[in-house]
Design a protein around this motif. Sequence first.
Motif, PDB file in Angstrom:
ATOM      1  N   MET A 185      41.773  69.511  37.604  1.00 48.34           N
ATOM      2  CA  MET A 185      42.981  68.942  38.205  1.00 48.34           C
ATOM      3  C   MET A 185      43.767  68.033  37.255  1.00 48.34           C
ATOM      4  O   MET A 185      44.636  67.276  37.692  1.00 48.34           O
ATOM      5  CB  MET A 185      42.645  68.187  39.509  1.00 48.34           C
ATOM      6  CG  MET A 185      42.130  69.092  40.629  1.00 48.34           C
ATOM      7  SD  MET A 185      41.638  68.193  42.121  1.00 48.34           S
ATOM      8  CE  MET A 185      43.216  67.506  42.668  1.00 48.34           C
ATOM      9  N   GLY A 186      43.444  68.064  35.974  1.00 50.05           N
ATOM     10  CA  GLY A 186      44.173  67.236  35.012  1.00 50.05           C
ATOM     11  C   GLY A 186      44.038  65.753  35.261  1.00 50.05           C
ATOM     12  O   GLY A 186      44.911  64.960  34.906  1.00 50.05           O
ATOM     13  N   SER A 187      42.896  65.349  35.844  1.00 49.84           N
ATOM     14  CA  SER A 187      42.754  63.977  36.327  1.00 49.84           C
ATOM     15  C   SER A 187      42.576  62.930  35.242  1.00 49.84           C
ATOM     16  O   SER A 187      42.799  61.743  35.484  1.00 49.84           O
ATOM     17  CB  SER A 187      41.568  63.894  37.301  1.00 49.84           C
ATOM     18  OG  SER A 187      40.381  64.340  36.664  1.00 49.84           O
ATOM     19  N   VAL A 188      42.165  63.332  34.027  1.00 48.00           N
ATOM     20  CA  VAL A 188      41.941  62.327  32.983  1.00 48.00           C
ATOM     21  C   VAL A 188      42.725  62.629  31.703  1.00 48.00           C
ATOM     22  O   VAL A 188      42.409  62.083  30.639  1.00 48.00           O
ATOM     23  CB  VAL A 188      40.433  62.140  32.670  1.00 48.00           C
ATOM     24  CG1 VAL A 188      39.702  61.612  33.889  1.00 48.00           C
ATOM     25  CG2 VAL A 188      39.788  63.418  32.164  1.00 48.00           C
ATOM     26  N   TYR A 189      43.753  63.458  31.815  1.00 50.59           N
ATOM     27  CA  TYR A 189      44.565  63.705  30.621  1.00 50.59           C
ATOM     28  C   TYR A 189      45.427  62.497  30.254  1.00 50.59           C
ATOM     29  O   TYR A 189      46.003  62.453  29.163  1.00 50.59           O
ATOM     30  CB  TYR A 189      45.417  64.963  30.794  1.00 50.59           C
ATOM     31  CG  TYR A 189      44.634  66.219  30.498  1.00 50.59           C
ATOM     32  CD1 TYR A 189      44.235  66.532  29.204  1.00 50.59           C
ATOM     33  CD2 TYR A 189      44.274  67.105  31.518  1.00 50.59           C
ATOM     34  CE1 TYR A 189      43.500  67.677  28.922  1.00 50.59           C
ATOM     35  CE2 TYR A 189      43.544  68.257  31.248  1.00 50.59           C
ATOM     36  CZ  TYR A 189      43.164  68.535  29.949  1.00 50.59           C
ATOM     37  OH  TYR A 189      42.431  69.669  29.671  1.00 50.59           O
ATOM     38  N   HIS A 190      45.506  61.512  31.138  1.00 53.78           N
ATOM     39  CA  HIS A 190      46.193  60.270  30.754  1.00 53.78           C
ATOM     40  C   HIS A 190      45.402  59.507  29.698  1.00 53.78           C
ATOM     41  O   HIS A 190      45.940  58.614  29.035  1.00 53.78           O
ATOM     42  CB  HIS A 190      46.435  59.392  31.985  1.00 53.78           C
ATOM     43  CG  HIS A 190      45.193  58.893  32.654  1.00 53.78           C
ATOM     44  ND1 HIS A 190      44.313  59.741  33.297  1.00 53.78           N
ATOM     45  CD2 HIS A 190      44.672  57.647  32.775  1.00 53.78           C
ATOM     46  CE1 HIS A 190      43.311  59.027  33.796  1.00 53.78           C
ATOM     47  NE2 HIS A 190      43.508  57.762  33.490  1.00 53.78           N
ATOM     48  N   VAL A 191      44.122  59.848  29.546  1.00 55.21           N
ATOM     49  CA  VAL A 191      43.287  59.281  28.476  1.00 55.21           C
ATOM     50  C   VAL A 191      42.740  60.438  27.633  1.00 55.21           C
ATOM     51  O   VAL A 191      41.545  60.530  27.379  1.00 55.21           O
ATOM     52  CB  VAL A 191      42.160  58.387  29.038  1.00 55.21           C
ATOM     53  CG1 VAL A 191      42.711  57.054  29.504  1.00 55.21           C
ATOM     54  CG2 VAL A 191      41.401  59.084  30.175  1.00 55.21           C
ATOM     55  N   THR A 192      43.640  61.292  27.194  1.00 52.90           N
ATOM     56  CA  THR A 192      43.252  62.464  26.396  1.00 52.90           C
ATOM     57  C   THR A 192      42.477  62.066  25.156  1.00 52.90           C
ATOM     58  O   THR A 192      41.616  62.817  24.682  1.00 52.90           O
ATOM     59  CB  THR A 192      44.512  63.267  26.004  1.00 52.90           C
ATOM     60  OG1 THR A 192      45.176  63.704  27.191  1.00 52.90           O
ATOM     61  CG2 THR A 192      44.156  64.484  25.156  1.00 52.90           C
ATOM     62  N   GLU A 193      42.745  60.869  24.622  1.00 48.60           N
ATOM     63  CA  GLU A 193      42.023  60.425  23.433  1.00 48.60           C
ATOM     64  C   GLU A 193      40.515  60.356  23.669  1.00 48.60           C
ATOM     65  O   GLU A 193      39.724  60.585  22.749  1.00 48.60           O
ATOM     66  CB  GLU A 193      42.549  59.076  22.942  1.00 48.60           C
ATOM     67  CG  GLU A 193      42.450  57.944  23.944  1.00 48.60           C
ATOM     68  CD  GLU A 193      43.661  57.817  24.856  1.00 48.60           C
ATOM     69  OE1 GLU A 193      43.879  56.704  25.360  1.00 48.60           O
ATOM     70  OE2 GLU A 193      44.379  58.818  25.052  1.00 48.60           O
ATOM     71  N   ILE A 194      40.100  60.089  24.911  1.00 46.61           N
ATOM     72  CA  ILE A 194      38.669  60.084  25.235  1.00 46.61           C
ATOM     73  C   ILE A 194      38.107  61.495  25.129  1.00 46.61           C
ATOM     74  O   ILE A 194      37.033  61.714  24.552  1.00 46.61           O
ATOM     75  CB  ILE A 194      38.439  59.488  26.640  1.00 46.61           C
ATOM     76  CG1 ILE A 194      38.735  57.994  26.633  1.00 46.61           C
ATOM     77  CG2 ILE A 194      37.001  59.756  27.116  1.00 46.61           C
ATOM     78  CD1 ILE A 194      38.655  57.338  28.004  1.00 46.61           C
TER      79      ILE A 194
END
Length: 283
Positions: free
Chosen positions: A133-142
């Motif tokens: 669901m694209g739930s953590v792409y706001h922290v793609t660096e992780i």
Amino acid sequence: MSNERLLIINADDFGMCHSTNHAISKLLADGVTASTSLMVTCPWVLEAAAFLKQNPNADVGIHTTFTSEWQHYKWGPLNTQLSTLTDQFGYFPADTATVVANAAPEEIREEAAAQIEFALRLGIDLTHVDNHMGSVYHVTEILLDLCETYRLPLRFSKLSGMFLQHPRHNEMVKLAEEKGVLLLDHFEMLPFSSEAGEKVPYAFTKEAAIHVIKNLKPGLTELVFHPSRDTRELKAITDTWPIRRYEYDLFRDKDIIRLLRKEDIRVATWREIRDRQRSMQST
């Protein structure tokens, strides 16, 4: 730049439920698709893992999971001590916005690593990393950090697709290059509903796939779909069950098979991309 068009056809949500496992296992076994993404936090993950042990050549990505979207069918983190990731009952929240608003980045990192390690303990030879669901792409660096550590490519596109809406898209592409993490050129996903919102026939899903295939751009594209059998179990879980059944039928459709051949598209695998990345990282 080569004009070759490469297409990864990836079945998402392996492990989500028995009906989905049945469909994806059948598609993998029959060679309809070679790629899937595994949700290790879900109740039916062990059934999926048992199939994968018997079929070690399948592409298997880790479908990092931080949401539990169905009303009566839930799952939560492997590490139950990570309090910012859960609702009051210990489940993941139902929507991505809640994850973005509440989840601590370091807890996201810890849980994502735990999900990768769990898959490895199950004996699964992971080929890539993506996100439910694209739930953590706001922290793609992780995710990129984890891809660097585990030497895996990431579902994130450079040239077209929804990832271009990422507020730091160019920064993430540059960071991936610095870390030696390979990305897609293009990303496509079949729709779950029409814009009008009405119930749709199989022809709607088929036409969407035909449009993607006919308009495929040069480079590497991933096309994501969500196949499942239309059982009583699935109908009790989600009202998206008709589309999921259509997507189970889609890549066995003779018209779609003929179109892929006619368009001179090479069906690729995440394993190829992972192995290329690892060969580049070892030089």
